[in-house]
Each structure stands twice: as C-alpha cells, then as structure tokens.
Design a protein around this motif. Structure first.
Motif, PDB file in Angstrom:
ATOM      1  N   VAL A 101       0.555  -1.096  -0.168  1.00 45.92           N
ATOM      2  CA  VAL A 101       0.008  -0.121  -0.384  1.00 45.92           C
ATOM      3  C   VAL A 101       1.128   1.234  -0.038  1.00 45.92           C
ATOM      4  O   VAL A 101       0.861   1.790  -0.701  1.00 45.92           O
ATOM      5  N   LEU A 102       2.031   0.883   1.053  1.00 46.99           N
ATOM      6  CA  LEU A 102       2.850   2.443   0.232  1.00 46.99           C
ATOM      7  C   LEU A 102       3.690   3.017  -0.470  1.00 46.99           C
ATOM      8  O   LEU A 102       3.741   3.837  -0.711  1.00 46.99           O
ATOM      9  N   ASN A 103       3.721   1.644  -0.915  1.00 44.82           N
ATOM     10  CA  ASN A 103       4.573   1.466  -2.378  1.00 44.82           C
ATOM     11  C   ASN A 103       3.379   2.162  -3.662  1.00 44.82           C
ATOM     12  O   ASN A 103       4.601   2.045  -4.970  1.00 44.82           O
ATOM     13  N   LEU A 104       2.176   2.322  -3.033  1.00 42.09           N
ATOM     14  CA  LEU A 104       1.569   2.546  -4.294  1.00 42.09           C
ATOM     15  C   LEU A 104       2.322   3.952  -5.242  1.00 42.09           C
ATOM     16  O   LEU A 104       2.808   5.140  -4.072  1.00 42.09           O
ATOM     17  N   PRO A 105       1.422   4.227  -6.370  1.00 45.51           N
ATOM     18  CA  PRO A 105       2.326   5.571  -7.637  1.00 45.51           C
ATOM     19  C   PRO A 105       1.644   7.439  -6.228  1.00 45.51           C
ATOM     20  O   PRO A 105       0.383   6.762  -5.323  1.00 45.51           O
ATOM     21  N   ASP A 106       2.268   7.879  -6.297  1.00 44.88           N
ATOM     22  CA  ASP A 106       1.584   9.129  -5.333  1.00 44.88           C
ATOM     23  C   ASP A 106       0.369   9.268  -5.932  1.00 44.88           C
ATOM     24  O   ASP A 106      -0.683   9.287  -6.660  1.00 44.88           O
ATOM     25  N   GLY A 107      -0.760   9.710  -4.517  1.00 41.76           N
ATOM     26  CA  GLY A 107      -2.009   9.852  -4.749  1.00 41.76           C
ATOM     27  C   GLY A 107      -3.369   8.102  -4.291  1.00 41.76           C
ATOM     28  O   GLY A 107      -3.896   8.543  -4.199  1.00 41.76           O
ATOM     29  N   LEU A 108      -2.566   7.095  -4.851  1.00 43.00           N
ATOM     30  CA  LEU A 108      -3.380   6.461  -5.055  1.00 43.00           C
ATOM     31  C   LEU A 108      -3.626   5.198  -3.297  1.00 43.00           C
ATOM     32  O   LEU A 108      -4.684   4.803  -2.794  1.00 43.00           O
ATOM     33  N   ALA A 109      -2.464   5.590  -2.541  1.00 40.50           N
ATOM     34  CA  ALA A 109      -2.472   4.860  -1.560  1.00 40.50           C
ATOM     35  C   ALA A 109      -3.431   5.755  -0.117  1.00 40.50           C
ATOM     36  O   ALA A 109      -4.284   5.230   0.180  1.00 40.50           O
ATOM     37  N   SER A 110      -2.990   7.247  -0.373  1.00 42.97           N
ATOM     38  CA  SER A 110      -3.777   7.895  -0.134  1.00 42.97           C
ATOM     39  C   SER A 110      -5.742   7.425   0.089  1.00 42.97           C
ATOM     40  O   SER A 110      -6.730   7.382   0.714  1.00 42.97           O
ATOM     41  N   ALA A 111      -6.187   7.192  -1.130  1.00 44.58           N
ATOM     42  CA  ALA A 111      -7.417   6.922  -1.969  1.00 44.58           C
ATOM     43  C   ALA A 111      -8.140   5.730  -1.872  1.00 44.58           C
ATOM     44  O   ALA A 111      -8.796   5.421  -0.879  1.00 44.58           O
ATOM     45  N   PHE A 112      -6.739   4.735  -1.479  1.00 49.04           N
ATOM     46  CA  PHE A 112      -6.938   3.416  -1.052  1.00 49.04           C
ATOM     47  C   PHE A 112      -7.126   3.516   0.400  1.00 49.04           C
ATOM     48  O   PHE A 112      -8.387   3.090   1.034  1.00 49.04           O
ATOM     49  N   LEU A 113      -6.194   4.196   1.314  1.00 50.34           N
ATOM     50  CA  LEU A 113      -6.609   4.052   2.846  1.00 50.34           C
ATOM     51  C   LEU A 113      -8.297   4.765   3.573  1.00 50.34           C
ATOM     52  O   LEU A 113      -8.638   3.759   4.285  1.00 50.34           O
ATOM     53  N   LEU A 114      -8.326   5.695   2.272  1.00 49.27           N
ATOM     54  CA  LEU A 114      -9.406   6.307   3.298  1.00 49.27           C
ATOM     55  C   LEU A 114     -10.560   5.786   2.461  1.00 49.27           C
ATOM     56  O   LEU A 114     -11.309   5.932   3.535  1.00 49.27           O
ATOM     57  N   VAL A 115     -10.608   5.190   1.716  1.00 50.50           N
ATOM     58  CA  VAL A 115     -12.039   4.477   2.002  1.00 50.50           C
ATOM     59  C   VAL A 115     -12.122   3.734   2.223  1.00 50.50           C
ATOM     60  O   VAL A 115     -13.050   2.609   2.800  1.00 50.50           O
ATOM     61  N   ASP A 116     -10.917   1.563   1.603  1.00 55.38           N
ATOM     62  CA  ASP A 116     -11.077   0.798   1.635  1.00 55.38           C
ATOM     63  C   ASP A 116     -10.865   0.715   3.255  1.00 55.38           C
ATOM     64  O   ASP A 116     -10.693  -0.300   4.090  1.00 55.38           O
ATOM     65  N   VAL A 117     -10.057   1.584   4.367  1.00 51.71           N
ATOM     66  CA  VAL A 117      -9.628   0.839   5.659  1.00 51.71           C
ATOM     67  C   VAL A 117     -10.598   1.648   6.433  1.00 51.71           C
ATOM     68  O   VAL A 117     -10.758   1.346   7.164  1.00 51.71           O
ATOM     69  N   LEU A 145      -6.355  -2.121  -8.829  1.00 47.71           N
ATOM     70  CA  LEU A 145      -5.918  -3.063  -9.564  1.00 47.71           C
ATOM     71  C   LEU A 145      -3.980  -2.916  -9.365  1.00 47.71           C
ATOM     72  O   LEU A 145      -3.986  -4.361  -9.659  1.00 47.71           O
ATOM     73  N   ASP A 146      -3.641  -2.125  -8.538  1.00 48.87           N
ATOM     74  CA  ASP A 146      -1.960  -2.683  -8.597  1.00 48.87           C
ATOM     75  C   ASP A 146      -2.013  -3.107  -7.418  1.00 48.87           C
ATOM     76  O   ASP A 146      -0.965  -3.673  -7.664  1.00 48.87           O
ATOM     77  N   LEU A 147      -2.410  -3.550  -6.284  1.00 45.46           N
ATOM     78  CA  LEU A 147      -3.203  -4.374  -4.961  1.00 45.46           C
ATOM     79  C   LEU A 147      -3.141  -5.252  -6.356  1.00 45.46           C
ATOM     80  O   LEU A 147      -2.286  -6.316  -5.340  1.00 45.46           O
ATOM     81  N   ALA A 148      -3.807  -5.982  -5.899  1.00 48.99           N
ATOM     82  CA  ALA A 148      -4.567  -7.091  -7.520  1.00 48.99           C
ATOM     83  C   ALA A 148      -3.724  -8.064  -7.967  1.00 48.99           C
ATOM     84  O   ALA A 148      -2.998  -9.091  -7.690  1.00 48.99           O
ATOM     85  N   ALA A 149      -2.940  -6.950  -8.889  1.00 52.04           N
ATOM     86  CA  ALA A 149      -1.363  -7.127  -9.718  1.00 52.04           C
ATOM     87  C   ALA A 149      -0.422  -8.006  -8.788  1.00 52.04           C
ATOM     88  O   ALA A 149       0.159  -8.477  -9.351  1.00 52.04           O
ATOM     89  N   ALA A 150       0.280  -7.066  -7.746  1.00 52.22           N
ATOM     90  CA  ALA A 150       0.916  -7.202  -6.933  1.00 52.22           C
ATOM     91  C   ALA A 150       0.785  -8.517  -5.942  1.00 52.22           C
ATOM     92  O   ALA A 150       2.033  -8.919  -5.746  1.00 52.22           O
ATOM     93  N   GLY A 151      -0.545  -8.576  -5.562  1.00 49.77           N
ATOM     94  CA  GLY A 151      -0.834  -9.914  -4.631  1.00 49.77           C
ATOM     95  C   GLY A 151      -0.830 -11.109  -5.849  1.00 49.77           C
ATOM     96  O   GLY A 151       0.325 -12.333  -5.311  1.00 49.77           O
ATOM     97  N   ALA A 152      -0.914 -11.218  -6.557  1.00 52.32           N
ATOM     98  CA  ALA A 152      -0.848 -12.173  -7.716  1.00 52.32           C
ATOM     99  C   ALA A 152       0.537 -12.611  -8.586  1.00 52.32           C
ATOM    100  O   ALA A 152       0.796 -13.481  -8.227  1.00 52.32           O
ATOM    101  N   ARG A 153       1.367 -10.908  -8.395  1.00 52.89           N
ATOM    102  CA  ARG A 153       2.937 -12.069  -8.145  1.00 52.89           C
ATOM    103  C   ARG A 153       3.652 -12.158  -7.087  1.00 52.89           C
ATOM    104  O   ARG A 153       4.558 -13.598  -7.143  1.00 52.89           O
TER     105      ARG A 153
END
Length: 159
Positions: A101-117, A145-153
């Motif tokens: 989550v912390l390694n998501l590109p700028d703005g994406l981590a905050s968006a994920f955290l605010l809604v999903d966490v 999508l980025d987190l799903a891809a990272a999980g698949a990898r």
C-alpha cells in the motif's frame, strides 16, 4: 458545573484519531519518521485552530484535509528549494508485501486508505484529498488494480 470547552473535546477526540492520522500520514510521506512529524504538526495545529471547527461534520474529515494540505504545502516548499528532489512518498523503497500500500504511486495509497481502510465515502475522501469525485474514483480503481496485480505476483512466486 463547567462545560468542557471545544478544545478539550477536540483533544480527547484527537487522541482517539492518532492511529488513523498516522496511517494516513504514512500514505502521504512514505516514511515513519516523516509521518510521525506530520502527525505531531497537525495535532498541534488542530489544537491551536480548534476554534475554527464548529462541531459540524466529522472531526476526522477536517483533520485529514488539514494533513493533506500541510503535506502538499511542504512538498511545494521542498521542490522550490531543490527542483531535482524526488518526493519521499513517490519513491518505492521495497516491494515487500507489507509495503504494497505504501509503495503505490502518489495519490493512490491515500485514496485506497481513505475508502477501503478508514471507511470514508467517495465524496468525503475526494474532499479530503481536494480532488473531484470522478478523479478520486479513477485513483481508487488504479490503486485496487495495482494491489491486485501485486498480490498475484506474490502468489506466483510462492507457488
């Protein structure tokens, strides 16, 4: 009997919100020490400016918005002082699963955290980040999508 002042209530509520503020600060800064410093700054600023919060709406919305604004202002100052400086929050230091989550590109981590966490609505989260709801939805989709891809990898490597 004395009524508690607004600043007393904000201080009590602020203490309860510190873990959430730190998680959000981590998504902005990318580092623990910078996140802690940002939380300290925002906590102090919130207490000093508690008279601006009238008790309408959610306190955490006000605090998260204040934190995002403070971080954006600080990033602008750093870029003015050193235009070649890479923003700490945008540099991925490692791809360990705990840091996805912390390694998501700028703005994406905050968006994920605010809604999903944190459980904010799209409209609330967009307001906190100071962006349009449709742009927020796109960032959240990209983060998922980025987190799903990272999980698949990661799953493929373990197999």
């Amino acid at each position: 009997m004395n009524q508690p002042s607004a600043s007393t209530d904000i201080r009590r509520d602020l203490v309860a919100l510190l873990p959430r503020l730190r998680r959000f600060a981590l998504t902005l800064t990318g580092g623990a020490s910078e996140a802690d410093e940002l939380v300290r700054e925002i906590a102090g600023r919130a207490i000093q400016k508690s008279h601006h919060w009238k008790g309408e709406g959610r306190l955490e919305n006000w605090l998260f918005s204040m934190m995002r604004s403070a971080w954006a202002d600080e990033a602008k100052k750093r870029r003015r002082m050193d235009p070649d400086l890479v923003d700490v929050g945008s540099a991925a230091e490692s791809r360990k699963p705990s840091n996805f989550v912390l390694n998501l590109p700028d703005g994406l981590a905050s968006a994920f955290l605010l809604v999903d966490v944190e459980g904010f609505t799209y409209a609330e989260a967009a307001a906190i980040l100071g962006i349009q709801p449709d742009l927020f939805a796109a960032r959240l989709c990209a983060a998922r999508l980025d987190l799903a891809a990272a999980g698949a990898r990661t799953s493929e490597r373990r197999a």
